[in-house]
Write an enzyme that holds these catalytic residues in place. Structure first.
Site: not given
Lengths: 736, 736
Positions: A505, A530
């Site tokens: 990520h 998110e």
């Protein structure tokens, strides 16, 4: 992986100093055509046509070098001397043609995992060998023209006059034919996590400021700078996509637009010195790719990016396995619980802080009890893995402090019983997924990486989610420079040695490298789910991602959110997930990834067991994929055939306007019957007011079946299409 | 290591907001006196007196901070936000006194190796706890006043309002009382390898340009910037030395002179961002040291720098052993042979280059045959170790190319039979010394360091010479920044885990850290003997080094050059060694190091076996050291008592004017007789025209003996003083 090489024909022709002549190349199907020219000043350039119409206007090629400082070796009387050499800094003009070569290539290869079992790699190639007057430096430009697009790269062969050099800027142009519509995010050296803006090219400048939303680390660089993969659509309905493939030992490319004449030029990510690349010949740049089609589905179906990467370098790939997982994550993202363990510590010194002496704040997510709950849930519902974030010490001050020794990657918090969890997971047949947040402190990560990977293998972890949140250390470096990109690659290759899968990520956006290192099982590198808990993403976000970010490889988008009102999880968080529940189900099919999370809380899945059934059922790895409908920003519908079975899964997502799909099930085997379970928005579904309004219906389908299915704005539908093996399965079902 | 702690008295007194009051502190012998004051504006400052006379005028103290960017954590609706906090950037004013404490300390400790068996650490301490108005931030300044000087540092205790901070600059002043004579080298972020300039402070600016001679990597920063340790002498004959101690997790300090009023101010080495330190409280700076005496010998004899470092952190130190060594090195430095193996390769790719396929150029120094010759020579003459440079692949393009993967530290060239040499050395009782040149590519070194250290232990290497030649990678970083200093420390601590001794070249100048990590057996960090083959160093260089570079720790100066005409080794190298042969012998005593090389070629030692005898005889580790004569730039004479014996060794070096020594042997035990072998310049010795003119004479000495001994310019003498244990030793010898 390679099964058949149909034919390779190399035709070499020697053409000395013949600048006026244009070299032409056609795609195997003849629909794409390009030419290469050198101007009178020796500037190389190319031009691209699709079905006879110009797609890329004459565009210059080359690189600008930094003035070289050559230092003389020790050992003579003159001793240590510094000499400024006046090396010509242009690798963009003064060239003439030394020779050219053309060839054709056609093969079918099988990826370790992917959207289809067999991938065809078919192209015609033109390589032009250039020689520069005065310097006698040679550079090769290699073009590969596929049916769905063009790839080209610069190559610097072994030679006397060009060995070590520093790139000041790459000067590759992509000259557009007009003021196209673009789906863009701001160019940035440190983040890719922006919402997409849809606008004319001419509008980018005025919309840039609004597009640059705050981020944990960000360095935008130009009012007309955008990222790749860049998706565009012309007035005439042509789809164009610009990206890169095989980004290895090079800086990540952005595009900077000259918005007077709509010419993009490459803009590389600099290092702390402002330099854009340190090269050693023999070397080459990544491939610059331009996909073109008058059908948007062809952009999504293209394997051009993978095909421009090298074949798999890992010999034994048996340990690389797609995986569905749940995890202790969304509760922290929403603010219901925390990564950290205590509020007692003003700061943490991993060498000294004794966590057994501090008072826990009671909001720690990664407790043994909570993790076991997720293990139970995973086991009960057939999920292979459980990811736990915040299990290791250091989260009290990990972010925003430019902290060098921020994590050690091996020390659990006192309330995380590592061995107990290890044994419990094993007893339940579930694999734990490791989490390595680096906080951007990459020297620290590299210092611990062997120990951390060994620790993983010792404790039964075969996959790691790595993270690079915040500004980089070494300070002054950016997330996507050549030197930092080399770190991501180092982590992947080292993981392969340990038979560890990596899901990185905040690392550089992928460019098809998973063909070569299929243990790179996932990347984030874009605005993921998110952000739905950080204020929300645009309703059409997921209709653009497959046209942009996913061109380079799979994304760990972490879908499956069933509760859109985040304040129900954390009263202090007023964020809203801009999606219907049916849309969330569809994402498991529309956003391809061999790693798929069911991201929501267990309790939210328990409220909707019938909808959750689709997440349990949906496959992860595919023998085939059919893009049925596609329009960037509007809708995407795809059908995928589960690996080694006759079952299919269909997903469809809609943008802000909603969409009515017209699907023909002609991808199914003739003569076979299937039970299709359709999970769809109800008529009154509304992503803002009524997102959980879905309906589930079962029908029998065959390869003549047609479906008209409406999706509300930010809605969608998902279908499981299971082959009928027993007539009792048909009982009470209508045929579509 | 600690044997006796005489007494520790802590007197704490609470004095609230009392800026007018000065805190005073005296050295244990009362000769040094300092005071601490806070101005009306809350600026802290100090002043220093020696025998009642001002040495340091009132000087400001403090630090300037960088504006903090505080980033908010994830998890709330507002999501990822960047907030600019308006934190006051001053840690140099607005302070008032919270409280002060004084204490005394006295102990004797034993170093693992050193100039003497017992070191006394005696000081009076004053700590002032400051609190800043408005911010409520606290800072402690701790002073330790020894009989030979002052040390002070800034401490940042655990607190709420100062946790993470970035240093823009440290603002510590050292205000001189006049236009002193200084022995200085240019301040530089990347090199310490300059010749010393002797000048008035007022002359530094005009002499700077000439003083900055070319180097492999160099970044000077100010026309009045100089390095520490800085040696000075006042008109009144006072000697002052400014340096630092215990440089850990902080940037190396330079001094920048305001040459109107002769005030030095600290100037730290920046990182790639231009920042000078990333701190996390609790933390402290290194000690800033000011040695003062009216006798130059006390500067050389001082243990203040060691005393300000922490006690040894290595529990088992039995494996740390001083060592005399020879090596395959000077022949490369002079250009007679080469580190590299071939001229065939335009560049090297360690992943691909096959050295067995290239043509050797025949000038490679590190051949098995040549190495065995050095092993034989070492064994025959009692040397413990053999260093070999250029044994490993990669030397064809290692320098000046900013090459990241430049060495792998484990692959020998085809003509270096690693195992054969390992066995041969073992059979001869000689240890091989490893060489790790990093070319400044520290990520690459750290990636390989575990493998490299393990490789060493597997092949019988217990010591490594590491090198950091050229510009740093990560690019933009400097040799002496906090972040790079942390690398050197990492390499030392990791080496300790493997029981490996480190001799680091081109690393940051030492600051007494060898007390804490005595496996740091040596450093270069100054202009070493190699420069005598690169055009030569000034004749008085070795009379300044002990007053400057050696204040921080031992130096691997690599003395022992017998052939001063380098063209006799390499006709293309016209360099000349500015030293007599006797001077070269003296260096084994005057330049203290537990690691001493006999640097010249074997054939040069074989020409002068009688002089070479001193190098064979001289000890490496000492029970005591007596500085008999000293004047910076002029002469140094020292007598050292060999560890665990009654034998002494005396060395004396002279500068450009020569020197006549008057030595009394009163350091010898009363009533005992010794045979002194004196190796001295002949009357007609001349470092330029007749450097090899030495004479050797033997005499009997006792503790009443006196010697008048002349040294020519750049000359010197060496004496071995061996206790008489058998009367036959006296035969035919006169008593002095």
């Amino acid at each position: 992986m390679i099964t058949k090489k149909h034919l390779i024909i190399a035709l070499s022709c020697l053409i000395m100093a013949c600048p006026a002549l244009a070299q032409e190349l056609k795609s195997p199907d003849g629909l794409l055509r390009m030419n290469f020219r050198i101007t009178d000043n020796g500037v190389p350039g190319y031009q691209l046509f699709y079905k006879g119409k110009e797609v890329i206007k004459p565009s210059k090629m080359g690189l600008e070098l930094k003035g070289n400082t050559t230092k003389v070796e020790f050992g003579d009387e003159a001793a240590i001397k510094t000499e400024q050499k006046d090396i010509k800094n242009s690798l963009y003009d003064g060239f003439s043609l030394k020779n050219t070569a053309t060839s054709s290539f056609d093969e079918i290869w099988q990826p370790v995992w992917g959207e289809r079992k067999n991938i065809r790699n078919q192209y015609n190639e033109l390589s032009v060998n250039l020689i520069q007057k005065g310097t006698q430096r040679e550079m090769v430009i290699r073009f590969r023209l596929f049916n769905d697009g063009l790839g080209f790269r610069y190559e610097f062969p072994q030679q006397k006059n060009l060995i070590y050099f520093v790139i000041k800027e790459e000067r590759t142009q992509f000259a557009m034919t007009g003021d196209h519509t673009a789906f863009w995010i701001p160019g940035d050296y440190d983040t890719q996590e922006y919402d997409f803006t849809t606008s004319k090219l001419s509008e980018i400048r005025s919309l840039m400021k609004k597009a640059i939303t705050p981020n944990a680390s960000q360095t935008p660089f130009s009012p007309t700078g955008v990222q790749t993969s860049l998706m565009m659509k012309t007035k005439e309905g042509l789809y164009i996509n610009i990206h890169e493939a095989a980004l290895i030992n090079y800086a990540c490319m952005h595009l900077n637009l000259n918005d007077k004449d709509f010419v993009f030029e490459s803009w590389l990510t600099p290092d702390a010195n402002g330099d854009k690349g340190n090269m050693q010949a023999p070397a080459q740049t990544p491939w610059r790719t331009i996909m073109v089609s008058d059908d948007a589905r062809n952009i999504l179906a293209s394997a051009l990016t993978l095909n421009l990467n090298e074949p798999c370098k890992i010999e034994d790939t048996s340990w690389i396995k797609p995986m569905k997982y749940v995890g202790v994550w969304w509760e922290m993202i929403t603010g219901k619980s925390e990564w950290s363990y205590t509020y007692d510590l003003p700061s943490v010194d991993l060498n000294k802080t004794d966590y057994t002496k501090v008072k826990p704040h009671g909001r720690h997510g990664a407790t043994t009890e909570n993790v076991k709950r997720y293990i139970d849930f995973a086991a009960a519902n057939g999920f292979g893995g459980v990811l736990v974030e915040g299990w290791n010490t250091g989260w009290e001050d990990w972010f925003g402090n430019s902290k060098d020794y921020v994590f050690d990657f091996v020390t659990p918090y006192p309330d995380f019983d590592l061995l107990g969890i290890q044994n419990y997971a094993k007893s339940k047949g579930v694999e734990m997924i490791m989490h390595h947040e680096t906080s951007g402190s990459i020297r620290n990560y590299e210092r611990h990486i062997d120990t951390a990977y060994k620790f993983m293998k010792r404790h039964g972890y075969n996959a790691v989610k790595s993270g690079y949140v915040g500004d980089m250390i070494p300070r002054g470096e950016y997330h996507y420079s050549q030197w930092i990109n080399n770190h991501y690659q180092y982590a992947i290759e080292k993981a392969a040695e340990y038979k560890i899968m990596v899901n990185a990520h905040e690392a550089v956006r992928p460019t098809g490298m998973s063909r070569t290192y299929p243990n790179l099982i996932g990347n984030e590198s874009a605005r993921g789910t998110e952000y739905q808990a950080f204020g929300g993403s645009k309703p059409n976000h997921v209709t653009i991602l497959p046209f942009t970010r996913l061109i380079g490889g799979p994304m760990d988008y972490t879908p499956g959110i069933f509760e859109m009102d985040i304040s129900k999880i954390n009263p202090n968080n007023k964020s809203w997930v801009n999606s219907t529940l049916a849309n969330q189900l569809a994402l498991y099919v529309t956003i391809y990834s061999p790693l798929q999370m069911a991201a929501d809380l267990i309790e939210n899945y328990e409220r909707f067991p019938d909808a959750f059934q689709f997440i349990k059922d949906v496959a992860l790895d595919w023998d085939d994929s059919k893009y049925l409908e596609a329009e960037p920003g509007q809708y995407i519908t795809v059908a995928r055939k589960a690996k080694g079975s006759n079952n299919w899964f269909v997903g469809s997502v809609a943008g802000e306007k909603g969409h009515t799909s017209n699907i023909v099930f002609d991808f199914l085997d003739a003569g076979k019957k299937y039970v299709a379970t359709i999970y769809a928005d109800t008529k009154d579904a509304d992503y803002k007011k009524n997102p959980q309004a879905y309906e589930i219906r079962k029908v029998v389908v065959n390869n003549k079946s047609k479906l008209v299915q409406k999706s509300v704005p930010a809605g969608g539908f998902a279908i499981s299409v299971i082959e009928v093996t027993n007539k009792s399965q048909l009982k009470g079902l209508k045929t579509l």
